[in-house]
Motif scaffolding. Structure first.
Motif, PDB file in Angstrom:
ATOM      1  N   LYS A 146      15.620  -1.175  -0.044  1.00  0.00           N
ATOM      2  CA  LYS A 146      15.674  -0.874   1.109  1.00  0.00           C
ATOM      3  C   LYS A 146      16.996   0.215   1.762  1.00  0.00           C
ATOM      4  O   LYS A 146      18.081  -0.120   0.899  1.00  0.00           O
ATOM      5  CB  LYS A 146      16.567  -2.090   2.598  1.00  0.00           C
ATOM      6  CG  LYS A 146      16.088  -1.967   3.860  1.00  0.00           C
ATOM      7  CD  LYS A 146      16.488  -2.970   4.944  1.00  0.00           C
ATOM      8  CE  LYS A 146      16.559  -1.987   6.376  1.00  0.00           C
ATOM      9  NZ  LYS A 146      17.188  -3.301   7.231  1.00  0.00           N
ATOM     10  N   PRO A 181      10.415  11.936  -0.395  1.00  0.00           N
ATOM     11  CA  PRO A 181       9.777  10.704  -0.257  1.00  0.00           C
ATOM     12  C   PRO A 181       9.990  10.507   1.041  1.00  0.00           C
ATOM     13  O   PRO A 181      10.491  10.223   2.035  1.00  0.00           O
ATOM     14  CB  PRO A 181       9.994  10.157  -1.039  1.00  0.00           C
ATOM     15  CG  PRO A 181      10.668   9.675  -1.324  1.00  0.00           C
ATOM     16  CD  PRO A 181      11.259  11.416  -1.596  1.00  0.00           C
ATOM     17  N   THR A 182       8.619   9.962   1.757  1.00  0.00           N
ATOM     18  CA  THR A 182       8.570   9.671   3.215  1.00  0.00           C
ATOM     19  C   THR A 182       8.824   8.918   3.063  1.00  0.00           C
ATOM     20  O   THR A 182       9.427   7.940   4.660  1.00  0.00           O
ATOM     21  CB  THR A 182       7.240   9.773   4.024  1.00  0.00           C
ATOM     22  OG1 THR A 182       6.196   9.657   3.345  1.00  0.00           O
ATOM     23  CG2 THR A 182       6.904  12.184   4.015  1.00  0.00           C
ATOM     24  N   ASP A 183       8.419   8.257   2.390  1.00  0.00           N
ATOM     25  CA  ASP A 183       9.094   6.173   1.679  1.00  0.00           C
ATOM     26  C   ASP A 183      10.663   6.532   1.671  1.00  0.00           C
ATOM     27  O   ASP A 183      11.023   6.525   0.481  1.00  0.00           O
ATOM     28  CB  ASP A 183       7.872   5.655   1.088  1.00  0.00           C
ATOM     29  CG  ASP A 183       8.485   4.470   1.241  1.00  0.00           C
ATOM     30  OD1 ASP A 183       8.960   3.754   1.826  1.00  0.00           O
ATOM     31  OD2 ASP A 183       7.258   3.115   0.052  1.00  0.00           O
ATOM     32  N   THR A 184      11.100   5.605   3.015  1.00  0.00           N
ATOM     33  CA  THR A 184      12.820   5.471   2.612  1.00  0.00           C
ATOM     34  C   THR A 184      13.493   4.014   1.510  1.00  0.00           C
ATOM     35  O   THR A 184      13.437   4.184   1.129  1.00  0.00           O
ATOM     36  CB  THR A 184      13.797   5.229   3.747  1.00  0.00           C
ATOM     37  OG1 THR A 184      13.127   4.221   4.222  1.00  0.00           O
ATOM     38  CG2 THR A 184      13.180   6.274   4.852  1.00  0.00           C
ATOM     39  N   ARG A 185      12.155   3.153   1.383  1.00  0.00           N
ATOM     40  CA  ARG A 185      12.012   2.228   0.087  1.00  0.00           C
ATOM     41  C   ARG A 185      12.931   2.755  -1.527  1.00  0.00           C
ATOM     42  O   ARG A 185      12.134   3.519  -1.315  1.00  0.00           O
ATOM     43  CB  ARG A 185      11.469   1.420   0.180  1.00  0.00           C
ATOM     44  CG  ARG A 185      11.203   0.681   2.025  1.00  0.00           C
ATOM     45  CD  ARG A 185      10.086  -0.361   2.222  1.00  0.00           C
ATOM     46  NE  ARG A 185      10.582  -1.440   0.943  1.00  0.00           N
ATOM     47  CZ  ARG A 185      11.225  -2.484   1.147  1.00  0.00           C
ATOM     48  NH1 ARG A 185      11.644  -2.446   3.060  1.00  0.00           N
ATOM     49  NH2 ARG A 185      11.401  -3.365   0.381  1.00  0.00           N
ATOM     50  N   ARG A 243      10.669   1.982  -4.484  1.00  0.00           N
ATOM     51  CA  ARG A 243       9.896   1.791  -4.346  1.00  0.00           C
ATOM     52  C   ARG A 243       9.303   3.359  -4.522  1.00  0.00           C
ATOM     53  O   ARG A 243       8.600   4.499  -6.031  1.00  0.00           O
ATOM     54  CB  ARG A 243       8.842   1.237  -3.844  1.00  0.00           C
ATOM     55  CG  ARG A 243       8.558   1.291  -2.760  1.00  0.00           C
ATOM     56  CD  ARG A 243       7.312   0.472  -1.930  1.00  0.00           C
ATOM     57  NE  ARG A 243       7.145   1.025  -0.583  1.00  0.00           N
ATOM     58  CZ  ARG A 243       6.696  -0.131   0.329  1.00  0.00           C
ATOM     59  NH1 ARG A 243       6.345  -1.156  -0.231  1.00  0.00           N
ATOM     60  NH2 ARG A 243       6.179   0.121   1.518  1.00  0.00           N
ATOM     61  N   ALA A 244      10.019   4.641  -4.016  1.00  0.00           N
ATOM     62  CA  ALA A 244       8.954   5.337  -3.555  1.00  0.00           C
ATOM     63  C   ALA A 244      10.213   6.657  -5.122  1.00  0.00           C
ATOM     64  O   ALA A 244       9.696   7.381  -5.520  1.00  0.00           O
ATOM     65  CB  ALA A 244       9.872   6.964  -2.503  1.00  0.00           C
TER      66      ALA A 244
END
Length: 512
Positions: free
Chosen positions: A86, A136-140, A142-143
């Motif tokens: 996170k 990336p649009t994903d803030t986690r 894993r991006a």
């Protein structure tokens, strides 16, 4: 394979090829860019590792403040992720961004041209394509594959991608502590692209300027070389075709280089060629004229012989025909000898010739044959280097004997009965002088050069017509000049009537 390309094109090609090799150094700027990237990789690794060590021992509130401070100072975007992946803190969200990615649409056309040049150079060098950078649009975590690689290998992981304006974005990820946290740092290294473009621009300006100067100098060089050569070619072709006897081969007197020497050599050669052609034509005309007289007389005698019945008159006509045949035979022999003499002398190897011995042997031989008539010949040797009179010259003994024979024949024919003939041998200024002096009427001043022309003859009135060909003195001068000498007619030194024909030859030790 013969060259089919003009000299101008070859001069340009030689100069441009050298500059093309210099221009090839543009491609080595790619290695310069790689070195800059490698340096930034090392810097990014150091920065992210130092920052991770500092964050590992701070509480969360202090960590966020440190992200903002370090990001602003180092112009970085720092993201901190917890063990669950996170996003805990983002320096660009916590404070104003320290850099912005530029939209190419907002830049002037010059930047578009620069990017196009970058793409062209990458294509020519075969540079692998660089992935485009996008948040990336994903803030986690894993991006970000860099974070996964860093946590898996437990060390810093670095990569770089291309921003929308094709400038590099360096991405560095490293573990924070041992709890599975990770730190991600990104930097837009625009200065790398600017430095590479500046180096390329500077080198391109240098190469372009050098290319322009080289082309101008090549054209100037081609003009100074090719244009005179073309003029010489055109003149040489006109001389070869013989359509204009007044063709003047340019001598280029202002030029003191090899082109000027070549022009003057060709001009002199063409002049000598014209003189030789004129001499051959004149000689042919003279030969035709000289042969026409005895042939006409011979034809007239033979035609008359058919109609005459008187034996005495027939005998006279036969005698005339025999004389004419003898004259023709004598002329043909002399003409053939005169025609071959230049070619024969050019192939002759000169050897030392003792002129005193040659003169004595020749006089004795003539006296034995009785060709001197009633004219006694006296040999006078004076001013010699040694008491023995060693007067040695380089030459062909047979040809030099021919010269002396012709001069003595000339002296005998002009001398009065029992008129003495003197041969004087002397040495002055490292030259051997042989003078043949008679007591005849002498040679008028106006005719002293003409007597050496072919078929020109001032014969004594008592001499039988056809006895001499008019080539003797011309042949003698040709032989003497081929021996690096001179033959001229002068007055007698004692002022008495008569002719003096003087031969001057170089000594053997000073011969060219």
């Amino acid at each position: 394979m013969p060259w089919r390309v003009s000299l101008t094109v070859r001069i340009l090609a030689v100069n441009i090829i050298a500059l093309a090799l210099l221009a090839g150094s543009l491609f080595y700027i790619d290695s310069y860019r790689n070195e800059l990237l490698a340096e930034r990789y090392r810097l990014a690794e150091s920065e992210v590792e130092i920052t991770a060590i500092a964050l590992a021992h701070e509480p969360l509130a202090d960590r966020l403040a440190m992200l903002v401070r370090i990001g602003a100072d180092q112009r970085l975007r720092l993201r901190l992720f917890d063990r669950d992946g996170k996003l805990v803190g983002d320096s660009f969200a916590l404070a104003a961004p320290s850099y912005r990615l530029i939209d190419p649409a907002s830049e002037p056309w010059l930047q578009d041209a620069a990017r196009l040049l970058d793409s062209g150079m990458d294509f020519l060098l075969g540079t692998p394509p660089i992935p485009a950078y996008r948040d990336p649009t994903d803030t986690r975590s894993r991006a970000w594959p860099e974070i996964a690689a860093a946590l898996e290998h437990q060390r810093t992981w670095i990569s770089h991608k291309a921003a929308p304006d094709r400038t590099p974005v360096i991405i560095a990820a490293t573990p924070v502590g041992t709890e599975g946290e990770a730190l991600l740092a990104t930097r837009n290294a625009r200065d790398i692209t600017e430095n590479v473009r500046m180096a390329r621009q500077t080198l391109a300006i240098i190469v372009g300027g050098a290319l322009a100067v080289s082309i101008l100098l090549s054209l100037f060089l081609a003009r100074t070389i090719v244009e005179p050569l073309r003029k010489l070619v055109r003149s040489a072709v006109r001389v070869r075709l013989g359509r204009d006897r007044s063709v003047i081969v340019p001598r280029l007197p202002a030029r003191r280089d090899e082109i000027g020497l070549l022009a003057r050599a060709i001009s002199d050669m063409s002049g000598a060629l014209r003189q030789r052609i004129d001499a051959v034509e004149s000689f042919a005309a003279d030969v035709a004229h000289e042969l026409k007289n005895p042939l006409t007389s011979l034809r007239s005698a033979l035609e008359t012989l058919e109609r005459v019945e008187d034996p005495n008159l027939q005998q006279q006509l036969v005698g005339i025909a025999k004389d004419d045949v003898r004259r023709i035979d004598f002329l043909v022999t002399e003409i053939a000898d005169a025609s071959r003499i230049d070619a024969q002398l050019s192939r002759t190897t000169f050897e030392p010739v003792d002129m005193a011995r040659l003169v004595r042997a020749l006089v004795a031989e003539r006296e034995q044959r009785g060709v001197n008539g009633t004219c006694p010949i006296t040999i006078v040797q004076e001013n010699t280097r040694t008491q023995g009179g060693a007067l040695t010259v380089p030459g062909d003994a047979a040809r030099l004997e021919r010269v002396l024979q012709n001069l003595l024949d000339n002296a005998v024919s002009f001398s009065p009965p029992k008129g003495p003939i003197e041969i004087t041998l002397s040495q002055t200024d490292k030259r051997v002088n042989i003078a043949v002096v008679d007591h005849g009427p002498g040679i008028p001043s106006a005719a002293r050069e003409r007597v050496f022309e072919r078929f020109h003859s001032l014969r004594p009135s008592r001499e039988e017509f056809g006895t001499h060909s008019g080539l003797g003195l011309a042949i003698a001068r040709t032989i003497v000049e081929a021996h690096f000498g001179r033959l001229q007619a002068t007055d007698r030194l004692d002022g008495a009537p008569g002719a003096r024909l003087l031969i001057s030859l170089p000594l053997w030790e000073t011969a060219p």
